[in-house]
Design a protein around this motif. Structure first.
Motif, PDB file in Angstrom:
ATOM      1  N   GLN A  29       0.832  -1.205   0.000  1.00 37.67           N
ATOM      2  CA  GLN A  29       0.000   0.000   0.000  1.00 37.67           C
ATOM      3  C   GLN A  29       0.868   1.257   0.000  1.00 37.67           C
ATOM      4  O   GLN A  29       0.554   2.230  -0.685  1.00 37.67           O
ATOM      5  CB  GLN A  29      -0.944  -0.002   1.200  1.00 37.67           C
ATOM      6  N   ILE A  30       1.953   1.222   0.754  1.00 38.23           N
ATOM      7  CA  ILE A  30       2.882   2.362   0.759  1.00 38.23           C
ATOM      8  C   ILE A  30       3.473   2.541  -0.634  1.00 38.23           C
ATOM      9  O   ILE A  30       3.540   3.651  -1.160  1.00 38.23           O
ATOM     10  CB  ILE A  30       3.991   2.159   1.809  1.00 38.23           C
ATOM     11  N   PHE A  31       3.881   1.434  -1.239  1.00 42.76           N
ATOM     12  CA  PHE A  31       4.447   1.493  -2.589  1.00 42.76           C
ATOM     13  C   PHE A  31       3.440   2.057  -3.588  1.00 42.76           C
ATOM     14  O   PHE A  31       3.776   2.888  -4.423  1.00 42.76           O
ATOM     15  CB  PHE A  31       4.899   0.100  -3.050  1.00 42.76           C
ATOM     16  N   GLU A  32       2.195   1.630  -3.510  1.00 45.44           N
ATOM     17  CA  GLU A  32       1.183   2.013  -4.499  1.00 45.44           C
ATOM     18  C   GLU A  32       0.604   3.411  -4.280  1.00 45.44           C
ATOM     19  O   GLU A  32      -0.134   3.902  -5.131  1.00 45.44           O
ATOM     20  CB  GLU A  32       0.064   0.975  -4.518  1.00 45.44           C
ATOM     21  N   LYS A  33       0.962   4.059  -3.191  1.00 41.26           N
ATOM     22  CA  LYS A  33       0.441   5.396  -2.932  1.00 41.26           C
ATOM     23  C   LYS A  33       1.054   6.384  -3.929  1.00 41.26           C
ATOM     24  O   LYS A  33       2.271   6.504  -4.036  1.00 41.26           O
ATOM     25  CB  LYS A  33       0.761   5.822  -1.502  1.00 41.26           C
ATOM     26  N   MET A  34       0.191   7.064  -4.657  1.00 41.45           N
ATOM     27  CA  MET A  34       0.627   8.030  -5.680  1.00 41.45           C
ATOM     28  C   MET A  34      -0.185   9.315  -5.538  1.00 41.45           C
ATOM     29  O   MET A  34      -1.116   9.383  -4.736  1.00 41.45           O
ATOM     30  CB  MET A  34       0.421   7.443  -7.079  1.00 41.45           C
ATOM     31  N   ASP A  35       0.133  10.303  -6.368  1.00 39.25           N
ATOM     32  CA  ASP A  35      -0.616  11.566  -6.378  1.00 39.25           C
ATOM     33  C   ASP A  35      -2.058  11.336  -6.802  1.00 39.25           C
ATOM     34  O   ASP A  35      -2.376  10.333  -7.441  1.00 39.25           O
ATOM     35  CB  ASP A  35       0.033  12.569  -7.348  1.00 39.25           C
ATOM     36  N   ASP A  43      -4.094   2.337 -17.623  1.00 37.97           N
ATOM     37  CA  ASP A  43      -3.421   1.234 -16.926  1.00 37.97           C
ATOM     38  C   ASP A  43      -1.963   1.114 -17.358  1.00 37.97           C
ATOM     39  O   ASP A  43      -1.085   0.867 -16.533  1.00 37.97           O
ATOM     40  CB  ASP A  43      -4.150  -0.092 -17.167  1.00 37.97           C
ATOM     41  N   ASP A  44      -1.698   1.292 -18.648  1.00 42.75           N
ATOM     42  CA  ASP A  44      -0.315   1.218 -19.135  1.00 42.75           C
ATOM     43  C   ASP A  44       0.544   2.315 -18.518  1.00 42.75           C
ATOM     44  O   ASP A  44       1.684   2.066 -18.116  1.00 42.75           O
ATOM     45  CB  ASP A  44      -0.264   1.321 -20.662  1.00 42.75           C
ATOM     46  N   GLU A  45       0.005   3.525 -18.435  1.00 43.62           N
ATOM     47  CA  GLU A  45       0.743   4.641 -17.837  1.00 43.62           C
ATOM     48  C   GLU A  45       0.980   4.398 -16.346  1.00 43.62           C
ATOM     49  O   GLU A  45       2.054   4.688 -15.828  1.00 43.62           O
ATOM     50  CB  GLU A  45      -0.011   5.954 -18.049  1.00 43.62           C
ATOM     51  N   LYS A  46      -0.019   3.842 -15.668  1.00 41.11           N
ATOM     52  CA  LYS A  46       0.137   3.516 -14.250  1.00 41.11           C
ATOM     53  C   LYS A  46       1.237   2.472 -14.060  1.00 41.11           C
ATOM     54  O   LYS A  46       2.089   2.610 -13.170  1.00 41.11           O
ATOM     55  CB  LYS A  46      -1.179   2.977 -13.676  1.00 41.11           C
ATOM     56  N   ASN A  47       1.222   1.439 -14.906  1.00 40.87           N
ATOM     57  CA  ASN A  47       2.243   0.394 -14.802  1.00 40.87           C
ATOM     58  C   ASN A  47       3.645   0.934 -15.028  1.00 40.87           C
ATOM     59  O   ASN A  47       4.587   0.538 -14.350  1.00 40.87           O
ATOM     60  CB  ASN A  47       1.948  -0.756 -15.758  1.00 40.87           C
ATOM     61  N   ILE A  48       3.778   1.851 -15.977  1.00 34.44           N
ATOM     62  CA  ILE A  48       5.085   2.457 -16.239  1.00 34.44           C
ATOM     63  C   ILE A  48       5.571   3.223 -15.006  1.00 34.44           C
ATOM     64  O   ILE A  48       6.733   3.112 -14.611  1.00 34.44           O
ATOM     65  CB  ILE A  48       5.033   3.372 -17.486  1.00 34.44           C
ATOM     66  N   LEU A  49       4.679   3.978 -14.378  1.00 29.47           N
ATOM     67  CA  LEU A  49       5.066   4.708 -13.171  1.00 29.47           C
ATOM     68  C   LEU A  49       5.424   3.758 -12.031  1.00 29.47           C
ATOM     69  O   LEU A  49       6.399   3.986 -11.302  1.00 29.47           O
ATOM     70  CB  LEU A  49       3.958   5.670 -12.737  1.00 29.47           C
TER      71      LEU A  49
END
Length: 130
Positions: A29-35, A43-49
């Motif tokens: 959850q800490i890792f997946e926390k984003m702006d 989904d592709d852009e999220k995966n790249i980030l």
């Protein structure tokens, strides 16, 4: 594990499994926390980030420069304890994707241990390796 009777050992294993799962979930959850703008991405852009973030986490943990710094901190502290810096397995799926893409996907040699992990994770993520 200490030698306990079978029932006690089973209970201890269950507690350890539960603790491991809870810790992995918390750090994921800490890792997946984003702006907040993150949700607007495809989904592709999220995966790249996520892949970039996983790579950065891995880099600052395992790059020789950072390993030297952690050893220097340990020496300053005067302790012989090993400094643990990361949980690379938290982001193993994204690191495996980077590895697959870096090898052009068609060159994955599952004879090497790291590539074996890549193939295993890719299979679990429904990715095709040629």
């Amino acid at each position: 594990m200490p030698k306990y009777q079978s029932r006690k050992q089973g209970e201890l294993k269950e507690k350890l499994k539960h603790s491991y799962s809870a810790m992995k979930k918390e750090f994921r959850q800490i890792f997946e926390k984003m702006d907040s703008d993150f949700e607007l991405l495809s989904d592709d852009e999220k995966n790249i980030l996520y892949e970039r973030k996983a790579s950065a986490w891995y880099q600052v943990t395992y790059h020789p420069e950072w390993v030297k710094k952690s050893l220097a901190l340990r020496e300053l502290d005067g302790t012989d304890q090993i400094v643990l810096l990361s949980f690379a397995w938290i982001t193993a799926d994204y690191l495996a994707r980077l590895k697959i893409r870096g090898q052009g996907m068609e060159n994955v040699n599952s004879g090497k241990p790291v590539n074996s992990l890549v193939k295993y994770l890719a299979d679990r993520m429904n990715m095709t390796i040629i």
